[in-house]
Design a protein around this motif. Structure first.
Motif: not given
Length: 416
Positions: A11-13, A45-49, A63-74, A100-102
């Motif tokens: 569903v996320a995909l 992005l949605a699958v990574s979330g 882990i959710s915060i760290a990955i979210g910050l990494g995606i935002t920076l990229l 989308t990640y969220l």
């Protein structure tokens, strides 16, 4: 990962690819590889979330915060590099990617329905970029102020009001009263913008159709006054009848919001009055005089005015106190007297009051009869206003149509 988690990842995909579909279409003329993100990137992005949501029980919220910050920076870095080439500094795609990640996270650890609804709303907002920008270009200062004022009284003031009864006979609930004020103000603002979009020269019938949403009584007074400058009594009468026909569905809408349990008993009488006025309006429209130019600014001149909304709130408070007091002293039948008096000036306040009281204070039959009496009284007032502000030539086609609506209402009410 069990089957349930796998379904949520799929569903996320799908949600990510939905947003990516719009982004890819929007940037379809850009060469492949030249876009920050397209349908595949948004899907991933949605699958990574979603996978982050799977890891949350094991690794914690960090882990959710760290990955979210990494995606935002990229995404931010990609946007910075891309903006140096085309000088497009809009941040829409970056923000859409973060959302989308969220959404992917929410599909695993939150409400799946919320994720789906948010994805659809995000895609709609992204797609209507040009439409929204054009709308902003045409909004005046008073219209922006009107939207902000409505937001103030609804989103800011309403949540902080206490949702409990006060005053004599427990008649006053600040939250419910203000909610009803917001309801009426919202209907009026919607009618204004609908009328503005049609243009000022579309004629009496379109004006009446839209003006009836805001105030059929005010529209009646405006069209009656036009009869002196624009001697088209049949056309003006059909406009007044059409505005009256809109008033009765508006009553049903208000009741549906406050107490939908009354609708089965109320809709036959309101439908009868609607059909009576609408049929008469059509009859006289077919026999109308030649069209003239109609100034719709006589019907609606301001998008939103706070003072009339506050006056409506004050009127609502007075009617609520009187209604509860009469009920306490005279029983439910005394409320019908209140309904008749209230209908002389406004049907919204007594409609909302009786619908609210029917939740426990009075019977549904009493509420339905009271609302119908208020509608009948207000219909009679329209005939009086036409004579007072217009001319007898306007009353000749108007009064039979109003009388037909009242007769149908009384017949229907007696059969319920």
């Amino acid at each position: 990962m069990d089957n349930s988690q796998l379904l949520h990842v799929l569903v996320a995909l799908a949600l990510g690819m939905l947003i990516g579909l719009q982004r890819g279409w929007h940037e379809r003329n850009i060469r492949a590889g030249g876009r920050i993100a397209g349908i595949r990137t948004f899907g991933l992005l949605a699958v990574s979330g979603a996978l982050t949501g799977v890891l949350l029980p094991l690794l914690g919220p960090g882990i959710s915060i760290a990955i979210g910050l990494g995606i935002t920076l990229l995404l931010g870095l990609a946007h910075w590099l891309d903006s140096g080439e085309d000088h497009d500094y809009g941040m829409t795609t970056v923000i859409a990617g973060v959302i989308t990640y969220l959404l992917g996270v929410i599909t695993l650890v939150g409400d799946l329905n919320l994720a789906v609804a948010t994805a659809v709303m995000t895609t709609i907002v992204l797609h209507f970029k040009q439409t929204l920008h054009r709308a902003l270009e045409h909004l005046s200062d008073s219209e922006i102020r009107g939207i902000l004022q409505l937001a103030l009284i609804s989103a800011v003031l309403l949540p902080v009001l206490p949702n409990q009864t006060y005053g004599p006979w427990g008649a006053l609930n600040p939250y419910e009263i203000w909610l009803l004020v917001v309801l009426i103000a919202g209907i009026s603002l919607t009618a204004y913008f609908a009328m503005r979009l049609t243009g000022p020269d579309k004629g009496v019938l379109i004006t009446s159709l839209l003006g009836g949403l805001a105030s059929s009584t005010a529209l009646t007074l405006s069209l009656a006054r036009m009869n002196d400058r624009l001697p088209l009594p049949r056309l003006l009468a059909s406009g007044i009848l059409l505005a009256a026909a809109i008033m009765y569905p508006r009553i049903l809408l208000e009741v549906a919001v406050v107490n939908p349990g009354l609708l089965p008993e109320l809709w036959p009488t309101m439908l009868a009055m609607t059909l009576g006025c609408a049929a008469s309006a059509f009859w006289f429209w077919r026999r109308k005089e030649p069209f003239g130019r109609i100034d719709t600014s006589k019907v609606a001149t301001q998008p939103f005015q706070l003072l009339p909304a506050l006056k409506f709130g004050a009127l609502l408070v007075v009617i609520m106190v009187i209604a509860h007091g009469i009920q306490a002293q005279m029983g439910e039948q005394g409320l019908w007297l209140v309904a008749i008096v209230a209908g002389l000036t406004d049907v919204d306040a007594i409609t909302l009051t009786l619908a609210r009281m029917a939740k426990g204070s009075i019977s549904a039959d009493t509420a339905v009869t009271g609302i119908t009496l208020a509608a009948i009284t207000n219909t009679l007032v329209k005939g009086g206003l036409a004579l007072f502000a217009g001319h007898w030539s306007l009353c000749r086609p108007l009064w039979p149509g109003l009388a037909l609506a009242i007769l149908l209402a009384l017949l229907t009410l007696s059969l319920i």
